[in-house]
Design a protein around this motif. Sequence first.
Motif, mmCIF file in Angstrom:
data_model
loop_
_atom_site.group_PDB
_atom_site.id
_atom_site.type_symbol
_atom_site.label_atom_id
_atom_site.label_comp_id
_atom_site.label_asym_id
_atom_site.label_seq_id
_atom_site.Cartn_x
_atom_site.Cartn_y
_atom_site.Cartn_z
ATOM 1 N N ALA A 142 -0.313 -3.595 10.661
ATOM 2 C CA ALA A 142 -0.452 -2.585 9.608
ATOM 3 C C ALA A 142 -0.226 -1.183 10.155
ATOM 4 N N GLN A 143 -0.824 -0.887 11.282
ATOM 5 C CA GLN A 143 -0.681 0.446 11.870
ATOM 6 C C GLN A 143 0.759 0.708 12.281
ATOM 7 N N ARG A 144 1.383 -0.261 12.939
ATOM 8 C CA ARG A 144 2.758 -0.072 13.419
ATOM 9 C C ARG A 144 3.734 0.084 12.263
ATOM 10 N N PHE A 145 3.558 -0.714 11.208
ATOM 11 C CA PHE A 145 4.457 -0.663 10.057
ATOM 12 C C PHE A 145 4.317 0.667 9.327
ATOM 13 N N GLU A 146 3.084 1.081 9.097
ATOM 14 C CA GLU A 146 2.880 2.314 8.332
ATOM 15 C C GLU A 146 3.340 3.540 9.107
ATOM 16 N N GLU A 147 3.139 3.565 10.399
ATOM 17 C CA GLU A 147 3.619 4.692 11.198
ATOM 18 C C GLU A 147 5.134 4.820 11.102
ATOM 19 N N GLU A 148 5.825 3.697 11.155
ATOM 20 C CA GLU A 148 7.287 3.735 11.053
ATOM 21 C C GLU A 148 7.717 4.119 9.637
ATOM 22 N N LEU A 149 6.988 3.636 8.632
ATOM 23 C CA LEU A 149 7.305 3.947 7.239
ATOM 24 C C LEU A 149 7.289 5.454 6.994
ATOM 25 N N HIS A 150 6.292 6.136 7.531
ATOM 26 C CA HIS A 150 6.167 7.571 7.304
ATOM 27 C C HIS A 150 6.972 8.389 8.313
ATOM 28 N N GLY A 151 7.288 7.786 9.436
ATOM 29 C CA GLY A 151 8.016 8.527 10.453
ATOM 30 C C GLY A 151 9.519 8.504 10.292
ATOM 31 N N GLY A 152 10.031 7.528 9.538
ATOM 32 C CA GLY A 152 11.473 7.410 9.343
ATOM 33 C C GLY A 152 11.879 7.759 7.929
ATOM 34 N N ASP A 153 13.156 7.958 7.718
ATOM 35 C CA ASP A 153 13.686 8.318 6.399
ATOM 36 C C ASP A 153 14.216 7.047 5.739
ATOM 37 N N TYR A 154 13.316 6.262 5.154
ATOM 38 C CA TYR A 154 13.691 4.962 4.601
ATOM 39 C C TYR A 154 13.840 5.029 3.087
ATOM 40 N N GLN A 155 14.934 4.439 2.603
ATOM 41 C CA GLN A 155 15.129 4.326 1.163
ATOM 42 C C GLN A 155 14.428 3.091 0.593
ATOM 43 N N LEU A 156 14.230 2.068 1.437
ATOM 44 C CA LEU A 156 13.617 0.818 0.970
ATOM 45 C C LEU A 156 12.749 0.235 2.070
ATOM 46 N N ALA A 157 11.547 -0.210 1.690
ATOM 47 C CA ALA A 157 10.672 -0.979 2.573
ATOM 48 C C ALA A 157 10.420 -2.331 1.918
ATOM 49 N N TYR A 158 10.368 -3.378 2.728
ATOM 50 C CA TYR A 158 10.228 -4.744 2.194
ATOM 51 C C TYR A 158 9.350 -5.538 3.141
ATOM 52 N N ALA A 159 8.302 -6.172 2.605
ATOM 53 C CA ALA A 159 7.411 -6.961 3.458
ATOM 54 C C ALA A 159 6.765 -8.073 2.657
ATOM 55 N N SER A 160 6.472 -9.186 3.333
ATOM 56 C CA SER A 160 5.818 -10.328 2.708
ATOM 57 C C SER A 160 4.317 -10.139 2.667
ATOM 58 N N GLN A 161 3.721 -10.518 1.549
ATOM 59 C CA GLN A 161 2.266 -10.483 1.438
ATOM 60 C C GLN A 161 1.640 -11.560 2.322
ATOM 61 N N VAL A 162 2.266 -12.734 2.376
ATOM 62 C CA VAL A 162 1.884 -13.817 3.283
ATOM 63 C C VAL A 162 3.158 -14.301 3.952
ATOM 64 N N PHE A 163 3.178 -14.369 5.263
ATOM 65 C CA PHE A 163 4.388 -14.752 5.985
ATOM 66 C C PHE A 163 4.662 -16.249 5.820
ATOM 67 N N PHE A 164 5.913 -16.564 5.494
ATOM 68 C CA PHE A 164 6.282 -17.934 5.165
ATOM 69 C C PHE A 164 6.198 -18.880 6.352
ATOM 70 N N ASP A 165 6.350 -18.356 7.568
ATOM 71 C CA ASP A 165 6.395 -19.251 8.721
ATOM 72 C C ASP A 165 5.021 -19.525 9.314
ATOM 73 N N SER A 166 4.047 -18.656 9.057
ATOM 74 C CA SER A 166 2.741 -18.807 9.694
ATOM 75 C C SER A 166 1.584 -18.948 8.713
ATOM 76 N N GLY A 167 1.736 -18.428 7.488
ATOM 77 C CA GLY A 167 0.629 -18.401 6.548
ATOM 78 C C GLY A 167 -0.285 -17.206 6.726
ATOM 79 N N VAL A 168 0.000 -16.358 7.703
ATOM 80 C CA VAL A 168 -0.817 -15.177 7.946
ATOM 81 C C VAL A 168 -0.521 -14.122 6.879
ATOM 82 N N ALA A 169 -1.575 -13.527 6.335
ATOM 83 C CA ALA A 169 -1.407 -12.454 5.350
ATOM 84 C C ALA A 169 -1.184 -11.127 6.065
ATOM 85 N N PHE A 170 -0.271 -10.328 5.538
ATOM 86 C CA PHE A 170 0.004 -8.998 6.087
ATOM 87 C C PHE A 170 -1.244 -8.137 5.912
ATOM 88 N N PRO A 171 -1.886 -7.700 6.984
ATOM 89 C CA PRO A 171 -3.130 -6.933 6.847
ATOM 90 C C PRO A 171 -2.919 -5.610 6.109
#
Length: 387
Positions: A142-171
């Motif tokens: 969560a920390q790494r993703f959000e830092e990059e989200l605000h630090g870069g000039d992104y037009q689109l962000a995309y992430a899974s709520q629960v990862f398909f390969d592990s079942g882990v939920a994105f914190p």
Amino acid sequence: MYQKYYRQFLQAPNRGEPALHMACHSHHYWPDVTLEAVQQYWRDAAALADNKWGSLFEEKIPAWQRDVARVLGLPAPERIAIAPNTHELVYRLLSAFDLHQPLRILTTDGEFYSFARQLQRLEEEPNVRVTRIPKEPYATLAQRFEEELHGGDYQLAYASQVFFDSGVAFPRLLEIAARKPERTEFTIDGYHAFFARPTDLAAVADKVFYTAGSYKYLGAGEGLCFMSIPANCSLRPLNTGWFAELAELENRAERVAYADNWLRFAGATMDYSTLYKGLAIFQLFEREGITVEKIHRYVLAAQQRFLDTMDSAGHPLLNRENLIHHDLENGHGHFFTFDCGDSGRSEQLQEELLSRRVLCDRRKQLLRLGFAIYHPEGETYRRVFVS
């Protein structure tokens, strides 16, 4: 308790012991009411012919949108677009960006094959740049993703709520989405969370696109997916179909206009049998008082029984060391994934489980075991661990 709704699958002719269906993160059994729903779809099509479109767009689709909105806490059902699959909806969103201009996309390295493949193809275009945040370690994602989200000039962000390969939920994914930069469109892939994990999108409904479908945890089958659209969306998808101007077919203008509702991301003709199945399931569960919260608690209890049995079994592959997880009670989906080390071992284990009528699936070295409300309350999963 819930098995009575799935008798057509659970009581199907079997040789010997009934199968334990643990591939239910991939394809849930369909409740019995879906058989009558499919037959009703046929009867309506036969009786109404072309007039079925009026019933579909004026009654059935709005009813489906209301049900989805109720489950997810979405305030505007009319902004829930539908299509046969989520890839069609996501690609329609991608097509709204001008590829003659720089397009920067932020995502993770754990997205499903469909989106991952599409991004690889887009990266062949000179103006497209994709940044993939490693999903592991999950504790800092969560920390790494959000830092990059605000630090870069992104037009689109995309992430899974629960990862398909592990079942882990994105914190803390919804928290991240709520704080997203105004310049960034944010898409949440909810396919492994919708109708499995309780999800309230009210706080981010006007900030995110949320995609999911009926194939997995709702148990309505393939062919019906949706994407919620933020308020005041002005994107003009390049990929657009005739449904998008359904209200103006008889007086069609020469210009390409977009409605301020779900039709902005509409495509073209599709099979609506799954719509009937989905509505029948929603009606059944509402009538019986079955909620996502109850389903989630039931599955959590099943997962705990599985873990208790696993801990006492001492299996060489199915153990805590090989289980991919972050927070098993608060941050996990409805399936467990075990890293077997290599694809040969995972394939052999899958075959061994199949010989004991335990159905599961795998992705290379990863073996996935899912849980559902049609697993009996007393199921201890002992046959999974027999060596």
